[in-house]
Design a protein around this motif. Sequence first.
Motif, PDB file in Angstrom:
ATOM      1  N   ARG A 181      -4.113   4.263 -22.950  1.00 54.64           N
ATOM      2  CA  ARG A 181      -2.965   4.733 -23.727  1.00 54.64           C
ATOM      3  C   ARG A 181      -1.847   3.685 -23.705  1.00 54.64           C
ATOM      4  O   ARG A 181      -1.252   3.368 -24.742  1.00 54.64           O
ATOM      5  N   HIS A 182      -1.570   3.112 -22.533  1.00 55.49           N
ATOM      6  CA  HIS A 182      -0.518   2.092 -22.419  1.00 55.49           C
ATOM      7  C   HIS A 182      -0.854   0.857 -23.264  1.00 55.49           C
ATOM      8  O   HIS A 182       0.028   0.257 -23.871  1.00 55.49           O
ATOM      9  N   ILE A 183      -2.117   0.490 -23.302  1.00 59.43           N
ATOM     10  CA  ILE A 183      -2.550  -0.661 -24.103  1.00 59.43           C
ATOM     11  C   ILE A 183      -2.333  -0.366 -25.589  1.00 59.43           C
ATOM     12  O   ILE A 183      -1.837  -1.213 -26.333  1.00 59.43           O
ATOM     13  N   HIS A 184      -2.685   0.837 -26.022  1.00 56.08           N
ATOM     14  CA  HIS A 184      -2.437   1.218 -27.422  1.00 56.08           C
ATOM     15  C   HIS A 184      -0.937   1.219 -27.733  1.00 56.08           C
ATOM     16  O   HIS A 184      -0.530   0.785 -28.812  1.00 56.08           O
ATOM     17  N   GLU A 185      -0.127   1.702 -26.787  1.00 57.82           N
ATOM     18  CA  GLU A 185       1.333   1.701 -26.988  1.00 57.82           C
ATOM     19  C   GLU A 185       1.860   0.273 -27.099  1.00 57.82           C
ATOM     20  O   GLU A 185       2.734  -0.013 -27.927  1.00 57.82           O
ATOM     21  N   CYS A 186       1.320  -0.623 -26.301  1.00 63.59           N
ATOM     22  CA  CYS A 186       1.727  -2.025 -26.368  1.00 63.59           C
ATOM     23  C   CYS A 186       1.347  -2.618 -27.725  1.00 63.59           C
ATOM     24  O   CYS A 186       2.137  -3.335 -28.342  1.00 63.59           O
ATOM     25  N   ALA A 187       0.148  -2.300 -28.205  1.00 62.65           N
ATOM     26  CA  ALA A 187      -0.288  -2.793 -29.521  1.00 62.65           C
ATOM     27  C   ALA A 187       0.660  -2.304 -30.606  1.00 62.65           C
ATOM     28  O   ALA A 187       1.027  -3.056 -31.518  1.00 62.65           O
ATOM     29  N   GLN A 188       1.094  -1.030 -30.508  1.00 60.21           N
ATOM     30  CA  GLN A 188       2.051  -0.493 -31.478  1.00 60.21           C
ATOM     31  C   GLN A 188       3.375  -1.237 -31.405  1.00 60.21           C
ATOM     32  O   GLN A 188       3.996  -1.539 -32.419  1.00 60.21           O
ATOM     33  N   ALA A 189       3.805  -1.543 -30.188  1.00 59.57           N
ATOM     34  CA  ALA A 189       5.072  -2.264 -30.015  1.00 59.57           C
ATOM     35  C   ALA A 189       5.012  -3.658 -30.611  1.00 59.57           C
ATOM     36  O   ALA A 189       6.033  -4.204 -31.032  1.00 59.57           O
ATOM     37  N   LEU A 190       3.816  -4.233 -30.681  1.00 53.69           N
ATOM     38  CA  LEU A 190       3.636  -5.588 -31.206  1.00 53.69           C
ATOM     39  C   LEU A 190       3.273  -5.629 -32.676  1.00 53.69           C
ATOM     40  O   LEU A 190       3.021  -6.701 -33.227  1.00 53.69           O
ATOM     41  N   LYS A 191       3.249  -4.477 -33.348  1.00 56.24           N
ATOM     42  CA  LYS A 191       2.767  -4.462 -34.725  1.00 56.24           C
ATOM     43  C   LYS A 191       3.632  -5.274 -35.683  1.00 56.24           C
ATOM     44  O   LYS A 191       3.139  -5.758 -36.687  1.00 56.24           O
ATOM     45  N   GLU A 192       4.918  -5.439 -35.359  1.00 55.29           N
ATOM     46  CA  GLU A 192       5.768  -6.300 -36.210  1.00 55.29           C
ATOM     47  C   GLU A 192       5.238  -7.733 -36.194  1.00 55.29           C
ATOM     48  O   GLU A 192       5.319  -8.441 -37.187  1.00 55.29           O
ATOM     49  N   LEU A 193       4.701  -8.139 -35.064  1.00 51.47           N
ATOM     50  CA  LEU A 193       4.158  -9.483 -34.914  1.00 51.47           C
ATOM     51  C   LEU A 193       2.771  -9.607 -35.550  1.00 51.47           C
ATOM     52  O   LEU A 193       2.463 -10.601 -36.182  1.00 51.47           O
TER      53      LEU A 193
END
Length: 115
Positions: free
Chosen positions: A100-112
């Motif tokens: 779940r934390h990895i998916h949240e990190c991916a979401q946080a990086l979606k602008e990039l």
Amino acid sequence: MSKRDELDINQQQLADAWRSTLPNWILAGDRAAVLPDESDAKSLRVTIDTAGHQMYSFDFKVTYVDSREVRVTLIDVEKDNRTVDERTEIIQQLVQDYTRHIHECAQALKELTHA
């Protein structure tokens, strides 16, 4: 026809972004290492070492399905540098939490990642 939504970022830049962002999503005291997956340009290798006396180390492969979505695959779980049974309740709970934390990190990086 629209262009497919593919990841369009240098793998090393992506690994660097993950390396700086993932610690914000995991528990304080846990340590994360992020490296490019040398066999797959769309993937990263993520290792999370748990804090405290448990001394678990989780290895994940994080593959970008497209520019926003990742598939997280558990590769291995070790304790004191020995592979452990991944089916125990505590390990399964930790795997779910870290996934779940990895998916949240991916979401946080979606602008990039989402050009």
